[in-house]
Write an enzyme that holds these catalytic residues in place. Structure first.
Site, mmCIF file in Angstrom:
data_model
loop_
_atom_site.group_PDB
_atom_site.id
_atom_site.type_symbol
_atom_site.label_atom_id
_atom_site.label_comp_id
_atom_site.label_asym_id
_atom_site.label_seq_id
_atom_site.Cartn_x
_atom_site.Cartn_y
_atom_site.Cartn_z
ATOM 1 N N ASN A 15 0.870 -1.184 0.000
ATOM 2 C CA ASN A 15 0.000 0.000 0.000
ATOM 3 C C ASN A 15 0.904 1.231 0.000
ATOM 4 O O ASN A 15 1.528 1.535 1.014
ATOM 5 C CB ASN A 15 -0.886 -0.030 1.252
ATOM 6 C CG ASN A 15 -1.660 1.269 1.431
ATOM 7 O OD1 ASN A 15 -1.804 2.050 0.491
ATOM 8 N ND2 ASN A 15 -2.169 1.483 2.632
ATOM 9 N N TRP A 16 0.958 1.907 -1.142
ATOM 10 C CA TRP A 16 1.863 3.058 -1.249
ATOM 11 C C TRP A 16 1.298 4.312 -0.598
ATOM 12 O O TRP A 16 1.967 5.328 -0.524
ATOM 13 C CB TRP A 16 2.182 3.325 -2.727
ATOM 14 C CG TRP A 16 3.254 2.422 -3.279
ATOM 15 C CD1 TRP A 16 3.606 1.187 -2.806
ATOM 16 C CD2 TRP A 16 4.120 2.688 -4.386
ATOM 17 N NE1 TRP A 16 4.636 0.668 -3.563
ATOM 18 C CE2 TRP A 16 4.972 1.566 -4.542
ATOM 19 C CE3 TRP A 16 4.247 3.750 -5.280
ATOM 20 C CZ2 TRP A 16 5.938 1.494 -5.539
ATOM 21 C CZ3 TRP A 16 5.205 3.681 -6.277
ATOM 22 C CH2 TRP A 16 6.050 2.568 -6.393
ATOM 23 N N LYS A 17 0.021 4.263 -0.195
ATOM 24 C CA LYS A 17 -0.625 5.448 0.411
ATOM 25 C C LYS A 17 -0.422 6.662 -0.502
ATOM 26 O O LYS A 17 -0.402 6.508 -1.718
ATOM 27 C CB LYS A 17 -0.097 5.695 1.820
ATOM 28 C CG LYS A 17 -0.050 4.438 2.677
ATOM 29 C CD LYS A 17 0.216 4.768 4.107
ATOM 30 C CE LYS A 17 0.511 3.489 4.862
ATOM 31 N NZ LYS A 17 0.340 3.610 6.288
ATOM 32 N N HIS A 102 -9.388 1.099 5.150
ATOM 33 C CA HIS A 102 -8.085 1.280 5.814
ATOM 34 C C HIS A 102 -8.280 2.227 6.993
ATOM 35 O O HIS A 102 -9.070 3.164 6.923
ATOM 36 C CB HIS A 102 -7.067 1.854 4.812
ATOM 37 C CG HIS A 102 -5.666 1.830 5.337
ATOM 38 N ND1 HIS A 102 -5.200 2.733 6.255
ATOM 39 C CD2 HIS A 102 -4.622 0.993 5.081
ATOM 40 C CE1 HIS A 102 -3.930 2.455 6.540
ATOM 41 N NE2 HIS A 102 -3.566 1.395 5.842
ATOM 42 N N GLU A 104 -6.618 4.593 8.056
ATOM 43 C CA GLU A 104 -6.377 6.017 7.768
ATOM 44 C C GLU A 104 -7.604 6.648 7.130
ATOM 45 O O GLU A 104 -7.859 7.842 7.302
ATOM 46 C CB GLU A 104 -5.127 6.158 6.881
ATOM 47 C CG GLU A 104 -3.861 5.894 7.695
ATOM 48 C CD GLU A 104 -2.661 5.432 6.884
ATOM 49 O OE1 GLU A 104 -2.699 5.497 5.645
ATOM 50 O OE2 GLU A 104 -1.688 4.983 7.520
ATOM 51 N N GLU A 172 -5.098 -5.092 10.769
ATOM 52 C CA GLU A 172 -4.076 -4.059 10.931
ATOM 53 C C GLU A 172 -4.329 -3.291 12.229
ATOM 54 O O GLU A 172 -5.143 -2.351 12.250
ATOM 55 C CB GLU A 172 -4.132 -3.076 9.761
ATOM 56 C CG GLU A 172 -3.866 -3.700 8.414
ATOM 57 C CD GLU A 172 -3.298 -2.672 7.446
ATOM 58 O OE1 GLU A 172 -2.196 -2.908 6.947
ATOM 59 O OE2 GLU A 172 -3.940 -1.624 7.222
ATOM 60 N N GLY A 178 2.746 2.135 10.677
ATOM 61 C CA GLY A 178 3.723 3.215 10.515
ATOM 62 C C GLY A 178 4.473 3.575 11.780
ATOM 63 O O GLY A 178 5.143 4.606 11.835
ATOM 64 N N SER A 217 3.637 -2.256 10.229
ATOM 65 C CA SER A 217 5.088 -2.260 10.447
ATOM 66 C C SER A 217 5.766 -3.579 10.076
ATOM 67 O O SER A 217 6.703 -4.022 10.741
ATOM 68 C CB SER A 217 5.424 -1.869 11.893
ATOM 69 O OG SER A 217 5.044 -0.529 12.135
ATOM 70 N N GLY A 238 2.914 -1.199 4.205
ATOM 71 C CA GLY A 238 2.898 0.208 3.823
ATOM 72 C C GLY A 238 4.291 0.691 3.466
ATOM 73 O O GLY A 238 4.794 0.447 2.366
ATOM 74 N N GLY A 239 4.948 1.363 4.408
ATOM 75 C CA GLY A 239 6.229 2.019 4.150
ATOM 76 C C GLY A 239 7.258 1.153 3.439
ATOM 77 O O GLY A 239 7.927 1.611 2.503
#
Ligand code: PEP
Length: 255
Positions: A15-17, A102, A104, A172, A178, A217, A238-239
């Site tokens: 997930n590149w957000k 998600h 976010e 999640e 993150g 993470s 993610g990251g």
């Protein structure tokens, strides 16, 4: 082994957000190259870039086994919804998946379980697989309510008609996203077992092979341990999915 008990094929999703300009497609090409050179086919791979990169990434991934997905969709197929994207539009671009619910989006856009369910229905309508995200906050975990919160989210966020083909669940924990923090393997095992139970009660055999991803993470250093947990059928990353160098060892841990 019956179809209902066959282990699901793992899915490693990135997930590149809201990250990535055109230059970032170099990472995608590098990842596709590593996958092709490895000759391994033991897991499905997916990248969910921001909407601006969907079309160029589809081109960059042409001929690769890496699938493409959106990060969100509107519940309606078209209409006066400025700035939104329909599930049908994602499918039209070659997407096979869409992330819905998600944390976010739940937190920053006030998305409710009912809205998430409507988006998952839209994904089904468009022939996409919805990756439905659920997870507790730190306060909820500390209050001993993680399983109850996740169960309630699942029951309210999953529409009728969910099967292992059109739905993936991503557990999640909000406090792990993150932050560099992760639950213990035992905590992940307990939550994923609970999710599997709830899905079985709600959808029966159709849920037996539904893929349950862990997200929060995931890095090269913890991927092997987290991906080896019972009922963890892959990861939502993610990251660490932004760089081929960081993402590849996570992929390899389950490939
Ligand atoms: C996510 O955004 O779904 C996620 C799991 O992020 P990260 O891997 O950066 O914690």
């Amino acid at each position: 082994m019956t179809a209902a008990t066959k282990p699901p094929r793992p899915l490693i999703a990135g997930n590149w957000k809201m990250n990535g300009l055109l230059a970032a497609l170099a990472e995608v090409r590098a990842l596709a190259g590593r996958l092709a050179r490895s000759g391994k086919t033991g897991a499905d791979l997916l990248l969910c870039p921001p909407a601006t990169l969907l079309h160029p990434m589809a081109q960059a991934l042409s001929g690769s086994a890496i699938a493409l997905g959106g990060q969100d969709c509107h519940a309606e197929p078209k209409g006066a919804h400025t700035g939104d994207i329909a599930a049908e539009m994602l499918a039209d671009l070659g997407c096979r998946y869409v992330i819905v619910g998600h944390s976010e989006r739940r937190q920053n856009h006030g998305e409710t379980d009912a809205e998430v369910a409507a988006k998952a229905t839209a994904a089904q309508r468009a022939g996409l697989t919805a990756i439905v995200c659920v997870g507790e906050t730190r306060a909820e975990r500390e209050a001993g309510r993680a399983e109850a919160v996740v169960t309630a989210q699942l029951l309210a966020s999953l529409p009728a008609g969910c099967t292992d083909r059109n739905t993936v669940i991503a557990y999640e924990p909000v406090w792990a996203i993150g932050t560099g923090l992760t639950p213990t393997a035992a905590d992940v095992a307990a939550l994923h077992a609970a999710i599997r139970r709830v899905l079985g009660q709600r959808f029966g055999a159709a849920a037996g092979c539904m893929r349950l991803l862990y997200g929060g993470s995931v890095k090269a250093g913890n991927a092997a341990e987290l991906l080896a947990v019972a009922n963890v059928d892959g990861a939502l990353v993610g990251g660490a999915s932004l760089s081929a160098t960081e993402f590849w060892p996570i992929v390899e841990a389950r490939l």
